[in-house]
Design a protein around this motif. Structure first.
Motif, PDB file in Angstrom:
ATOM      1  N   ALA A  87      71.884  36.928 100.839  1.00  0.00           N
ATOM      2  CA  ALA A  87      72.176  36.560 102.227  1.00  0.00           C
ATOM      3  C   ALA A  87      72.798  35.170 102.336  1.00  0.00           C
ATOM      4  CB  ALA A  87      70.895  36.631 103.061  1.00  0.00           C
ATOM      5  N   VAL A  88      72.359  34.239 101.502  1.00  0.00           N
ATOM      6  CA  VAL A  88      72.872  32.859 101.628  1.00  0.00           C
ATOM      7  C   VAL A  88      74.063  32.583 100.723  1.00  0.00           C
ATOM      8  CG1 VAL A  88      70.621  31.964 102.355  1.00  0.00           C
ATOM      9  CG2 VAL A  88      71.256  31.871  99.939  1.00  0.00           C
ATOM     10  N   SER A  89      74.372  33.479  99.784  1.00  0.00           N
ATOM     11  CA  SER A  89      75.474  33.204  98.848  1.00  0.00           C
ATOM     12  C   SER A  89      76.832  33.048  99.534  1.00  0.00           C
ATOM     13  CB  SER A  89      75.529  34.264  97.748  1.00  0.00           C
ATOM     14  OG  SER A  89      75.885  35.522  98.263  1.00  0.00           O
ATOM     15  N   PRO A  90      77.175  33.822 100.595  1.00  0.00           N
ATOM     16  CA  PRO A  90      78.480  33.570 101.228  1.00  0.00           C
ATOM     17  C   PRO A  90      78.610  32.146 101.780  1.00  0.00           C
ATOM     18  CG  PRO A  90      77.619  35.685 101.939  1.00  0.00           C
ATOM     19  CD  PRO A  90      76.523  34.997 101.172  1.00  0.00           C
ATOM     20  N   PHE A  91      77.538  31.635 102.378  1.00  0.00           N
ATOM     21  CA  PHE A  91      77.587  30.283 102.936  1.00  0.00           C
ATOM     22  C   PHE A  91      77.700  29.243 101.824  1.00  0.00           C
ATOM     23  CE2 PHE A  91      75.314  26.442 104.467  1.00  0.00           C
ATOM     24  CZ  PHE A  91      76.246  26.038 105.399  1.00  0.00           C
ATOM     25  N   CYS A 145      78.941  29.675  98.830  1.00  0.00           N
ATOM     26  CA  CYS A 145      80.287  29.772  98.257  1.00  0.00           C
ATOM     27  C   CYS A 145      81.324  29.135  99.186  1.00  0.00           C
ATOM     28  CB  CYS A 145      80.631  31.235  97.969  1.00  0.00           C
ATOM     29  SG  CYS A 145      79.658  31.924  96.613  1.00  0.00           S
ATOM     30  N   HIS A 146      81.125  29.299 100.494  1.00  0.00           N
ATOM     31  CA  HIS A 146      82.012  28.650 101.474  1.00  0.00           C
ATOM     32  C   HIS A 146      81.942  27.130 101.325  1.00  0.00           C
ATOM     33  CE1 HIS A 146      83.460  27.170 105.340  1.00  0.00           C
ATOM     34  NE2 HIS A 146      82.251  26.700 105.593  1.00  0.00           N
ATOM     35  N   LEU A 147      80.725  26.590 101.161  1.00  0.00           N
ATOM     36  CA  LEU A 147      80.584  25.140 100.982  1.00  0.00           C
ATOM     37  C   LEU A 147      81.284  24.681  99.706  1.00  0.00           C
ATOM     38  CD1 LEU A 147      76.860  24.516 102.017  1.00  0.00           C
ATOM     39  CD2 LEU A 147      78.932  24.080 103.357  1.00  0.00           C
ATOM     40  N   GLU A 180      89.688  26.785  99.742  1.00  0.00           N
ATOM     41  CA  GLU A 180      89.218  27.959 100.482  1.00  0.00           C
ATOM     42  C   GLU A 180      90.388  28.648 101.177  1.00  0.00           C
ATOM     43  OE1 GLU A 180      85.367  29.150 103.024  1.00  0.00           O
ATOM     44  OE2 GLU A 180      86.356  27.300 103.647  1.00  0.00           O
ATOM     45  N   ILE A 181      90.542  29.930 100.918  1.00  0.00           N
ATOM     46  CA  ILE A 181      91.560  30.759 101.569  1.00  0.00           C
ATOM     47  C   ILE A 181      90.875  31.741 102.505  1.00  0.00           C
ATOM     48  CG2 ILE A 181      93.395  32.460 101.199  1.00  0.00           C
ATOM     49  CD1 ILE A 181      93.863  31.114  98.448  1.00  0.00           C
ATOM     50  N   ASP A 182      89.870  32.451 101.985  1.00  0.00           N
ATOM     51  CA  ASP A 182      89.125  33.427 102.773  1.00  0.00           C
ATOM     52  C   ASP A 182      87.986  32.698 103.475  1.00  0.00           C
ATOM     53  OD1 ASP A 182      87.611  35.468 103.810  1.00  0.00           O
ATOM     54  OD2 ASP A 182      87.334  36.531 101.924  1.00  0.00           O
ATOM     55  N   ARG A 183      88.140  32.478 104.783  1.00  0.00           N
ATOM     56  CA  ARG A 183      87.118  31.744 105.539  1.00  0.00           C
ATOM     57  C   ARG A 183      86.166  32.677 106.280  1.00  0.00           C
ATOM     58  NH1 ARG A 183      91.553  28.575 105.220  1.00  0.00           N
ATOM     59  NH2 ARG A 183      91.194  26.373 104.828  1.00  0.00           N
ATOM     60  N   ASN A 184      86.235  33.940 105.988  1.00  0.00           N
ATOM     61  CA  ASN A 184      85.398  34.932 106.647  1.00  0.00           C
ATOM     62  C   ASN A 184      84.060  35.047 105.910  1.00  0.00           C
ATOM     63  OD1 ASN A 184      84.633  36.948 108.376  1.00  0.00           O
ATOM     64  ND2 ASN A 184      85.784  38.552 107.342  1.00  0.00           N
ATOM     65  N   TRP A 185      83.211  34.029 106.022  1.00  0.00           N
ATOM     66  CA  TRP A 185      81.977  33.985 105.247  1.00  0.00           C
ATOM     67  C   TRP A 185      80.741  34.350 106.068  1.00  0.00           C
ATOM     68  CZ3 TRP A 185      78.318  30.683 107.109  1.00  0.00           C
ATOM     69  CH2 TRP A 185      78.759  29.688 107.978  1.00  0.00           C
ATOM     70  N   PHE A 186      80.791  34.266 107.386  1.00  0.00           N
ATOM     71  CA  PHE A 186      79.592  34.559 108.185  1.00  0.00           C
ATOM     72  C   PHE A 186      79.601  36.020 108.611  1.00  0.00           C
ATOM     73  CE2 PHE A 186      77.173  34.908 112.112  1.00  0.00           C
ATOM     74  CZ  PHE A 186      75.951  34.431 111.667  1.00  0.00           C
ATOM     75  N   HIS A 187      78.547  36.730 108.226  1.00  0.00           N
ATOM     76  CA  HIS A 187      78.414  38.146 108.564  1.00  0.00           C
ATOM     77  C   HIS A 187      77.006  38.400 109.096  1.00  0.00           C
ATOM     78  CE1 HIS A 187      82.082  38.877 106.246  1.00  0.00           C
ATOM     79  NE2 HIS A 187      81.553  38.116 105.310  1.00  0.00           N
TER      80      HIS A 187
END
Length: 198
Positions: A141-145, A147-149, A157-164
């Motif tokens: 659950a926290v890995s997208p955030f 990885c975004h950081l 960062e190219i893909d900024r669609n990290w919050f789901h």
């Protein structure tokens, strides 16, 4: 003054397994095989994609502001092959970090169902695997955030669609599963203490 003596009862021949216990073992064996196949397939696909991020020379493996594509992507996407080597390494690390919790969840589910298939239903190992599944669900659950950081700090960062929404659901489910494992462990300890006294 009274003394309480803790005695272990003599070993008793276990009764033959009931029909429901046999069904549980058979179903668990089938699920363990299925989870083995899913673990191998997921690992193979993820490993192939991570290697493609690093080494695929063509322009039909792309990333854009909202997702990655195999094939022709939207006009605002870029081919991984056009990125610098450090940039590709960063995305390969992100891919590995994002898939690691999934692989760990599948591995612990497989181990849990192998225990069920072997007849161990409420053992300490079962509770440990369930607790680890809960912990890995939280990591998923926290890995997208995270990885975004990481990608934001590198400026790549190219893909900024990290919050789901699925991240919030995964975190809540992971916490619930982790607590259920703790309840199972406490129940098992109470049962062992009760069986130790006559």
């Amino acid at each position: 003054m009274s003394t309480v003596v803790s005695l272990r009862p003599p070993p008793v021949e276990p009764p033959p397994p009931s029909a429901s216990h046999r069904r549980l073992r058979l179903g668990s064996r089938a699920l363990a095989w299925l989870l083995t196949a899913l673990l191998a397939l997921t690992g193979l696909i993820a490993g192939t994609l991570i290697l493609a991020v690093l080494a695929y020379p063509g322009d039909n493996f792309r990333i854009g502001p909202t997702a990655a594509w195999i094939g022709k992507g939207p006009p605002d996407s870029v081919a991984f092959a056009s990125l610098s080597i450090p940039h590709r390494i960063a995305y390969a690390l992100v891919g590995a970090a994002r898939i690691a919790p999934v692989l760990a969840i599948l591995a612990h589910l497989r181990a849990l169902f192998l225990l069920y298939a072997g007849g161990e239903v409420f053992g300490a190992a079962n509770a440990r695997h369930i607790g680890r599944i809960g912990a890995w669900l939280c990591a998923y659950a926290v890995s997208p955030f995270l990885c975004h950081l990481f990608l934001s700090a590198t400026g790549w960062e190219i893909d900024r669609n990290w919050f789901h929404l699925s991240s919030i659901q995964g975190l809540i489910l992971g916490l619930l599963v982790f607590v259920i494992a703790q309840v199972m462990q406490v129940g098992r300890e109470i049962e062992e203490d009760r069986d130790a006294f006559i």
